[in-house]
Design a protein around this motif. Structure first.
Motif, PDB file in Angstrom:
ATOM      1  N   VAL A   4     -10.790 -37.909 -52.798  1.00 38.53           N
ATOM      2  CA  VAL A   4     -11.906 -38.732 -53.253  1.00 38.53           C
ATOM      3  C   VAL A   4     -11.867 -40.346 -53.326  1.00 38.53           C
ATOM      4  O   VAL A   4     -10.626 -40.696 -53.888  1.00 38.53           O
ATOM      5  N   LEU A   5     -12.613 -41.025 -52.601  1.00 38.96           N
ATOM      6  CA  LEU A   5     -12.417 -42.413 -52.909  1.00 38.96           C
ATOM      7  C   LEU A   5     -13.520 -42.997 -53.768  1.00 38.96           C
ATOM      8  O   LEU A   5     -14.674 -42.533 -53.637  1.00 38.96           O
ATOM      9  N   LEU A   6     -13.620 -43.655 -54.903  1.00 40.98           N
ATOM     10  CA  LEU A   6     -14.560 -44.205 -55.752  1.00 40.98           C
ATOM     11  C   LEU A   6     -14.779 -45.575 -55.603  1.00 40.98           C
ATOM     12  O   LEU A   6     -13.890 -46.664 -55.409  1.00 40.98           O
ATOM     13  N   ALA A   7     -16.174 -46.112 -55.457  1.00 43.80           N
ATOM     14  CA  ALA A   7     -16.279 -47.543 -55.263  1.00 43.80           C
ATOM     15  C   ALA A   7     -17.511 -47.647 -56.305  1.00 43.80           C
ATOM     16  O   ALA A   7     -18.770 -47.465 -56.335  1.00 43.80           O
ATOM     17  N   ASP A   8     -17.202 -48.542 -57.198  1.00 45.58           N
ATOM     18  CA  ASP A   8     -18.143 -48.934 -58.333  1.00 45.58           C
ATOM     19  C   ASP A   8     -17.915 -50.292 -58.943  1.00 45.58           C
ATOM     20  O   ASP A   8     -16.377 -50.505 -59.243  1.00 45.58           O
ATOM     21  N   ASP A   9     -18.499 -51.599 -59.076  1.00 45.96           N
ATOM     22  CA  ASP A   9     -18.158 -52.562 -59.486  1.00 45.96           C
ATOM     23  C   ASP A   9     -17.935 -52.705 -61.171  1.00 45.96           C
ATOM     24  O   ASP A   9     -17.323 -53.803 -61.439  1.00 45.96           O
ATOM     25  N   GLN A  10     -18.319 -51.554 -61.744  1.00 46.81           N
ATOM     26  CA  GLN A  10     -17.992 -51.607 -63.132  1.00 46.81           C
ATOM     27  C   GLN A  10     -16.703 -50.807 -63.508  1.00 46.81           C
ATOM     28  O   GLN A  10     -16.626 -49.359 -63.213  1.00 46.81           O
ATOM     29  N   VAL A  29      -8.138 -38.130 -56.813  1.00 45.27           N
ATOM     30  CA  VAL A  29      -8.823 -39.427 -56.504  1.00 45.27           C
ATOM     31  C   VAL A  29      -7.694 -40.529 -55.814  1.00 45.27           C
ATOM     32  O   VAL A  29      -6.648 -40.428 -56.391  1.00 45.27           O
ATOM     33  N   VAL A  30      -8.081 -40.795 -54.438  1.00 43.10           N
ATOM     34  CA  VAL A  30      -7.081 -41.373 -53.824  1.00 43.10           C
ATOM     35  C   VAL A  30      -7.234 -42.840 -53.664  1.00 43.10           C
ATOM     36  O   VAL A  30      -6.154 -43.598 -53.127  1.00 43.10           O
ATOM     37  N   SER A  46      -6.546 -44.528 -47.331  1.00 39.27           N
ATOM     38  CA  SER A  46      -6.444 -43.421 -48.150  1.00 39.27           C
ATOM     39  C   SER A  46      -6.949 -41.932 -47.424  1.00 39.27           C
ATOM     40  O   SER A  46      -6.687 -40.973 -48.001  1.00 39.27           O
ATOM     41  N   ARG A  47      -7.665 -41.989 -46.430  1.00 37.18           N
ATOM     42  CA  ARG A  47      -8.166 -41.217 -45.803  1.00 37.18           C
ATOM     43  C   ARG A  47      -9.071 -40.143 -46.499  1.00 37.18           C
ATOM     44  O   ARG A  47      -8.662 -38.972 -46.552  1.00 37.18           O
TER      45      ARG A  47
END
Length: 201
Positions: A4-10, A29-30, A46-47
């Protein structure tokens, strides 16, 4: 393992999501990023199998990045994870290739279940939000009208908006006039507010 990739500005939200997902035996979480512009490069490195993207991030928003990520890495499925469950956001997410849409106040087990189901090839959406999105219809704004309203939201003059978007002042006025008419607003500020509340921006 589901990568899993996480994208959040906080950073706090991102860290909490990462910690929650790390408790699951089949999820890893990669990558974690704080802006939309970092997503595609991080995904190439990170694929991930699944990317959890916030909508409102610096630079490019999660809805725009969804389309880029799907083009760059078709095997990666996208789940929009946002505070704002707006019909316009939902519709744009689906149009851009998202496989899931969840709001951040959903129970943690719902998010984990969404990651697993999306990884398995299913689409996971909130039924009430999907129904609301169908009832409200798609955005009446063109892509350029959205750009102009976004810029107008910052409060600049027509000349400043024109410079920032590399358009003529007349073109900006035409787009603003069209957006005001389509939203039923009386001013450009009101048009931007209405469009934002519907998730069209």
């Amino acid at each position: 393992m589901i990568r899993v990739l996480l994208a959040d500005d906080q950073a706090l939200v991102r860290g909490a999501l990462a910690a929650m997902l790390a408790l699951e035996p089949d999820i890893e979480v990669v990558a974690q990023v704080g802006s939309g512009e970092e997503v595609v490069d991080a995904a190439r490195r990170s694929r991930p199998d699944v990317a959890l993207l916030d909508v409102q991030m610096p630079g490019r928003d999660g809805l725009e990045v969804t389309a880029d990520l799907r083009a760059a890495l078709p095997s990666c499925r996208v789940v929009i994870c946002t505070t704002f469950g707006r019909p316009g956001y939902f519709a744009r997410a689906m149009e851009n290739g998202a496989s899931g849409f969840v709001v951040k106040d959903a129970p943690p087990e719902h998010l984990v279940d969404t990651v697993r189901r999306v990884h398995g090839g299913l689409r996971v959406v909130d039924p009430a939000l999907a129904a609301e999105s169908l009832a409200s219809g798609s955005s009446p704004l063109t892509a350029r009208e959205r750009d102009v309203l976004r810029a107008a939201r910052q409060g600049g003059t027509v000349a400043e908006i024109a410079r920032s978007l590399h358009l003529s002042a007349g073109t900006v006025r035409n787009h603003l006039s069209a957006a005001i008419g389509k939203t039923g607003a009386s001013t450009r500020a009101e048009a931007a507010l209405i469009a934002d509340e519907h998730g069209w921006l």
